[in-house]
Design an enzyme around this catalytic site. Structure first.
Site, mmCIF file in Angstrom:
data_model
loop_
_atom_site.group_PDB
_atom_site.id
_atom_site.type_symbol
_atom_site.label_atom_id
_atom_site.label_comp_id
_atom_site.label_asym_id
_atom_site.label_seq_id
_atom_site.Cartn_x
_atom_site.Cartn_y
_atom_site.Cartn_z
ATOM 1 N N THR A 1 69.374 17.572 69.754
ATOM 2 C CA THR A 1 68.987 18.512 70.809
ATOM 3 C C THR A 1 67.547 18.978 70.611
ATOM 4 O O THR A 1 66.744 18.971 71.549
ATOM 5 C CB THR A 1 69.955 19.712 70.797
ATOM 6 O OG1 THR A 1 71.278 19.203 71.010
ATOM 7 C CG2 THR A 1 69.617 20.720 71.869
ATOM 8 N N TYR B 1 78.150 14.473 80.974
ATOM 9 C CA TYR B 1 77.934 14.748 82.401
ATOM 10 C C TYR B 1 79.140 15.459 83.019
ATOM 11 O O TYR B 1 79.011 16.546 83.583
ATOM 12 C CB TYR B 1 77.603 13.470 83.186
ATOM 13 C CG TYR B 1 77.372 13.804 84.649
ATOM 14 C CD1 TYR B 1 76.273 14.567 85.032
ATOM 15 C CD2 TYR B 1 78.281 13.422 85.636
ATOM 16 C CE1 TYR B 1 76.075 14.931 86.365
ATOM 17 C CE2 TYR B 1 78.085 13.792 86.963
ATOM 18 C CZ TYR B 1 76.979 14.540 87.320
ATOM 19 O OH TYR B 1 76.794 14.912 88.628
ATOM 20 N N TYR C 1 79.089 15.498 67.088
ATOM 21 C CA TYR C 1 78.120 16.556 67.369
ATOM 22 C C TYR C 1 78.736 17.529 68.373
ATOM 23 O O TYR C 1 78.790 17.263 69.568
ATOM 24 C CB TYR C 1 76.855 15.901 67.919
ATOM 25 C CG TYR C 1 75.652 16.785 68.085
ATOM 26 C CD1 TYR C 1 75.642 18.124 67.704
ATOM 27 C CD2 TYR C 1 74.475 16.260 68.607
ATOM 28 C CE1 TYR C 1 74.514 18.905 67.850
ATOM 29 C CE2 TYR C 1 73.345 17.031 68.763
ATOM 30 C CZ TYR C 1 73.367 18.361 68.385
ATOM 31 O OH TYR C 1 72.243 19.125 68.549
ATOM 32 N N LYS D 1 78.604 17.888 62.980
ATOM 33 C CA LYS D 1 77.661 18.999 63.029
ATOM 34 C C LYS D 1 78.241 19.978 64.018
ATOM 35 O O LYS D 1 78.482 19.624 65.174
ATOM 36 C CB LYS D 1 76.275 18.539 63.503
ATOM 37 C CG LYS D 1 75.317 19.709 63.665
ATOM 38 C CD LYS D 1 74.006 19.377 64.348
ATOM 39 C CE LYS D 1 73.212 20.673 64.493
ATOM 40 N NZ LYS D 1 72.028 20.537 65.339
#
Lengths: 289, 289
Positions: free
Chosen positions: B43, B106, B136, B166
């Site tokens: 990110t 999405y 993630y 994570k």
């Protein structure tokens, strides 16, 4: 570009590749059923589940297979500027009269300034006077969207290029406001429930997932409105169909209905993370239709 | 792979292309500052604002420029399965010991079945025993995420491949639960605020945006914990820095801090839709640091 557009479902083979033959066939069937145009590779078309290469190749194949480019409104939404540029340029090169552009949808809580800068860069990088951008407002998927202020800023900066919008927020009052505040914009409702209202407010039609099965009904509403006839009963029937369909997840339901309608097993397949309807729900859908 | 990892910011030239030289330099600086590894193209790295080609080329360039592949944990998150496959294969080919995989982001409201099918297809299509997936979990951006049930299902089906996670939900109780329920998983907190707690719960470290500037402090906490020394005061100092940084949007703040630290103007640039910090906020940030 106006009237009744299907947000076209994308047929996928068992290996999840786009089925070129079934896609062209489905597009032709939608035009025969009354669609003025085809919103290919939007949310219903599972566009963001396809790579940019797959999307470009599939659009090229559609046109090579004889679909008229001037009825196509391809989705070119992408989080990455170079992808949005490439998809827009490919659509323009084929002769599509417009493209349906999502806001970059990975980050949340971004500013209107940041979104403005994204579209400014997109328009400048595409660098083609023929570009006609339709702003795709669909907060249920993207969370962020186009505020009326942002639409106004984009129209002021790029009056020839910002051509329209598809509004899938599900909020009739917002569509009315967009039609009123921006009469120069081609406004499509994202659901055929609001088709007649949108036309009365000065808007231009609808682009909707469920038009994959409601095209003849939606076309009747449009034609009656344009002819100055009473369109209320046709809209009531269309709304009833749509409200029934709203009980199902739209994309799996469209694929299940198309499988039943065509007998083509290719409509069984969805790309993950979307799931097909289970058999019970399919029976419920088909008996209701 | 464990310890302190920076979620590495990506330097971009004025034309918004990745600055290869500045990127390699920044990665080396982070290793020198104490990072055990580098979470590139997450990110913070604006990965989803880059095309797949750009990401593959930039990772190849990093390794060609001498960065050891075995410290890299590249983000391979994508909405489209073919993109996630290609990014994972490219990372494996370079020798990265793991990849950080987003859920396809999405569509919202998708099922655990659909997400499971996405990762099952990804693992099978990559088709390489060396693949080590780090899940993630970052609902602030993706909205959907990895439920503990989904993590359990994936671990049962692909025990050698599902290597870690994570967790950027900002929820300490969830991290504790993941550490407890899945001791075989390498668990990174998404903020260094939870570094010491995560280590105590049996987790493995942190991967965080702000480690771009807090690396030496975070490393001190890690080293003291591993040595069995009192790590509380170091964690308190680290937490104070992080809490100050939390007053700013993370990615623009990291780029502003790196610009001041290095004097390199390349850190001015962010891809839209992200905005740079304005001058007032930059002064506030730098005086606080």
């Amino acid at each position: 570009m106006n009237g009744v557009l299907a947000a076209v479902a994308t047929p996928m083979r068992d290996d999840l590749a786009v089925d070129r033959h079934a896609f062209a066939q489905h597009c032709r069937r939608l035009l025969d059923a009354g669609c003025h145009g085809l919103g290919i590779f939007g949310t219903t078309g599972e566009a963001n589940s396809l790579s940019v290469d797959e999307r470009v190749e599939a659009i090229e194949a559609l046109v090579a297979d004889g679909l008229p480019a001037d009825v196509l409104l391809p989705g070119t939404g992408a989080c990455a500027l170079p992808d949005a540029v490439r998809l827009s340029q490919a659509a323009l090169a084929l002769g599509a009269p417009g493209v349906l552009a999502l806001p970059p949808f990975y980050y949340k809580g971004v500013s209107d300034d940041g979104l403005f800068r994204f579209f400014a860069e997109l328009i400048e990088r595409v660098g083609d006077d023929r570009l006609r951008l339709f702003l795709y407002h669909i907060p249920p998927q993207t969370v962020l969207g186009f505020s009326p202020e942002l639409i106004g800023r984009l129209l002021d900066a790029y009056p020839g290029t910002i051509a329209g919008t598809k509004d899938s927020a599900g909020d009739a009052a917002r569509i009315k406001r967009i039609c009123t505040d921006f009469p120069q914009l081609t406004v499509f409702a994202g659901t055929e429930k609001f088709l007649l209202d949108t036309l009365r407010w000065g808007g231009d039609g609808c682009i909707s997932a469920t038009v994959n099965v409601t095209a003849p009904q939606a076309r009747e509403v449009y034609d009656r409105f344009v002819a100055g006839e009473d369109a209320e009963p046709a809209q009531a029937a269309l709304t009833a169909t749509r409200e029934f369909l709203d009980r199902f997840p739209a994309i799996p339901a469209m694929k299940a209905a198309l499988r039943a309608q065509t007998g083509d097993e290719v409509w069984r397949n969805l790309r993950p993370p979307l799931d097909a309807l289970d058999d019970t729900r399919v029976r419920e859908l088909l008996s209701g239709l």
